[in-house]
Design an enzyme around this catalytic site. Structure first.
Site, PDB file in Angstrom:
ATOM      1  N   PRO A  96       0.798  -1.233   0.000  1.00  0.00           N
ATOM      2  CA  PRO A  96       0.000   0.000   0.000  1.00  0.00           C
ATOM      3  C   PRO A  96       0.831   1.285   0.000  1.00  0.00           C
ATOM      4  O   PRO A  96       0.312   2.346  -0.337  1.00  0.00           O
ATOM      5  CB  PRO A  96      -0.840  -0.091   1.282  1.00  0.00           C
ATOM      6  CG  PRO A  96      -0.359  -1.269   2.023  1.00  0.00           C
ATOM      7  CD  PRO A  96       0.539  -2.075   1.168  1.00  0.00           C
ATOM      8  N   GLU A 123       1.288  -8.532   8.438  1.00  0.00           N
ATOM      9  CA  GLU A 123       1.433  -7.079   8.627  1.00  0.00           C
ATOM     10  C   GLU A 123       2.427  -6.462   7.659  1.00  0.00           C
ATOM     11  O   GLU A 123       2.735  -5.276   7.757  1.00  0.00           O
ATOM     12  CB  GLU A 123       1.801  -6.763  10.087  1.00  0.00           C
ATOM     13  CG  GLU A 123       0.595  -6.745  11.021  1.00  0.00           C
ATOM     14  CD  GLU A 123      -0.566  -5.899  10.486  1.00  0.00           C
ATOM     15  OE1 GLU A 123      -0.328  -4.750  10.059  1.00  0.00           O
ATOM     16  OE2 GLU A 123      -1.707  -6.396  10.487  1.00  0.00           O
ATOM     17  N   ASP A 176      -9.661   1.151 -25.250  1.00  0.00           N
ATOM     18  CA  ASP A 176     -10.154   0.961 -23.888  1.00  0.00           C
ATOM     19  C   ASP A 176     -10.164   2.243 -23.078  1.00  0.00           C
ATOM     20  O   ASP A 176      -9.505   3.204 -23.430  1.00  0.00           O
ATOM     21  CB  ASP A 176      -9.249  -0.015 -23.132  1.00  0.00           C
ATOM     22  CG  ASP A 176      -9.499  -1.445 -23.533  1.00  0.00           C
ATOM     23  OD1 ASP A 176     -10.652  -1.753 -23.851  1.00  0.00           O
ATOM     24  OD2 ASP A 176      -8.536  -2.224 -23.514  1.00  0.00           O
TER      25      ASP A 176
HETATM   26  N1  SAH Z   1       0.565  -3.248   7.663  1.00  0.00           N
HETATM   27  C1  SAH Z   1       0.653  -2.910   6.271  1.00  0.00           C
HETATM   28  C2  SAH Z   1      -0.370  -3.659   5.428  1.00  0.00           C
HETATM   29  C3  SAH Z   1      -0.017  -5.088   5.243  1.00  0.00           C
HETATM   30  S1  SAH Z   1      -1.155  -5.882   4.199  1.00  0.00           S
HETATM   31  C4  SAH Z   1       0.377  -1.422   6.113  1.00  0.00           C
HETATM   32  O1  SAH Z   1      -0.336  -0.865   6.932  1.00  0.00           O
HETATM   33  O2  SAH Z   1       0.865  -0.840   5.143  1.00  0.00           O
HETATM   34  C5  SAH Z   1      -0.293  -7.345   3.746  1.00  0.00           C
HETATM   35  C6  SAH Z   1       0.299  -7.365   2.355  1.00  0.00           C
HETATM   36  O3  SAH Z   1      -0.742  -7.213   1.419  1.00  0.00           O
HETATM   37  C7  SAH Z   1       1.294  -6.270   2.040  1.00  0.00           C
HETATM   38  O4  SAH Z   1       2.587  -6.618   2.458  1.00  0.00           O
HETATM   39  C8  SAH Z   1       1.177  -6.166   0.535  1.00  0.00           C
HETATM   40  O5  SAH Z   1       2.025  -7.104  -0.130  1.00  0.00           O
HETATM   41  C9  SAH Z   1      -0.266  -6.549   0.266  1.00  0.00           C
HETATM   42  N2  SAH Z   1      -1.120  -5.362   0.036  1.00  0.00           N
HETATM   43  C10 SAH Z   1      -2.047  -4.864   0.888  1.00  0.00           C
HETATM   44  N3  SAH Z   1      -2.664  -3.798   0.365  1.00  0.00           N
HETATM   45  C11 SAH Z   1      -2.128  -3.602  -0.860  1.00  0.00           C
HETATM   46  C12 SAH Z   1      -2.343  -2.633  -1.890  1.00  0.00           C
HETATM   47  N4  SAH Z   1      -3.228  -1.655  -1.748  1.00  0.00           N
HETATM   48  N5  SAH Z   1      -1.606  -2.743  -3.022  1.00  0.00           N
HETATM   49  C13 SAH Z   1      -0.697  -3.721  -3.156  1.00  0.00           C
HETATM   50  N6  SAH Z   1      -0.440  -4.659  -2.219  1.00  0.00           N
HETATM   51  C14 SAH Z   1      -1.140  -4.595  -1.074  1.00  0.00           C
END
Ligand code: SAH
Length: 258
Positions: A96, A123, A176
């Site tokens: 994210p 996490e 597209d």
């Molecule tokens: N604690 C982290 C979130 C971890 S979510 C934070 O607050 O930023 C677990 C995994 O899901 C991440 O390591 C990532 O690989 C994936 N992930 C979660 N949301 C994502 C998003 N919006 N885009 C891409 N990968 C995502």
């Protein structure tokens, strides 16, 4: 093109990648997508891939060593493929906090011969992985997933779709949504009347000039109504600019079509 995906849950990826357009593209050799189990790069009797965070707080963090093992093995496999001198692997961590994925980024990535997509879990991932082992981080949007697998599928799908030969219709990507920074016009198929709603007459007219004009106008209108932010950067023709100005003055497509 080759796409390697590293994941703790390969089963989440195998089935979607085997279906429909992506499955056919792989079977026809247009794209070589391989899924790798992160656990195979974990050492020790228990093959541990995650540990609690330093500093406390809940959840688990993916350890750097198994990810380093997986990524370095794939970079090396890439160099072996590269005897012919093509570019090195581009390694992407999904997360994210990454650069926002978009059609522009998909078009940029499709030019690379080898992508490695790394999925986080729990996490997240030890920060030293992003600092030392990957080329960039990509986010698919401002929300949090349980893991990077759906995000890796989004990237692999949007990129593969742009490879020559993958879609039956070569020009489809050019038409597209987002191709020119605008949303696509509405589309219709049979039946001509569905629950008393008829397909617009112009689309049944056979007049290609009128159809093209209608589609351009409706694409612009839809973008104006739903995503006006896209119009700030879209590259418009003088006629499209005139139409947009007319929308701004309160006019609708019905006022503008002759
Ligand atoms: N604690 C982290 C979130 C971890 S979510 C934070 O607050 O930023 C677990 C995994 O899901 C991440 O390591 C990532 O690989 C994936 N992930 C979660 N949301 C994502 C998003 N919006 N885009 C891409 N990968 C995502």
């Amino acid at each position: 093109m080759r796409i390697d995906i590293v994941s703790l849950f390969p089963g989440m990826l195998e089935a979607p990648l085997a279906e429909s357009i992506l499955g056919r593209a792989r079977a026809r050799g247009l794209v070589d997508i391989r899924v790798h189990d992160l656990r195979e790069h974990a050492t020790g009797r228990h093959r541990v891939t995650d540990e609690p965070p330093f500093g406390g707080g809940g959840g688990m963090i993916l350890k750097p060593e198994p990810l380093a093992g997986a990524i370095e093995a794939l970079r090396a496999a890439g160099s072996a493929l590269r005897a012919a001198g093509s570019a090195p692997a581009h390694v992407i961590l999904l997360g994210p906090a990454g650069r926002r994925f978009s059609q522009v980024v998909a078009r940029e990535l499709v030019r690379r011969p080898h992508l490695v997509l790394v999925c986080g879990r729990y996490e997240g991932v030890d920060e030293r992985v992003s600092e030392q082992l990957v080329d960039e981080e990509l986010s698919i949007g401002d929300y949090v997933l349980t893991g990077g697998e759906p995000a890796a599928l989004v990237v692999a799908d949007a990129v593969t779709r742009l490879l020559p030969g993958v879609l039956g219709d070569e020009d489809a990507p050019a038409r597209d949504s987002f191709a020119r920074g605008l949303l696509e016009h509405p589309q219709y198929t049979r039946p001509e009347v569905f629950r008393s709603a008829a397909v617009p007459e112009v689309l049944r007219s056979g007049d290609h000039g009128r159809i093209a004009r209608w589609r351009t106008l409706m694409s612009l209108w839809r973008t104006w109504e739903r995503r006006p932010d896209l119009l700030e950067t879209a590259d418009l023709t003088p006629e499209e600019q005139k139409w947009t100005d007319a929308f701004r003055q309160g006019r609708t497509p019905a006022d503008l079509l002759d």
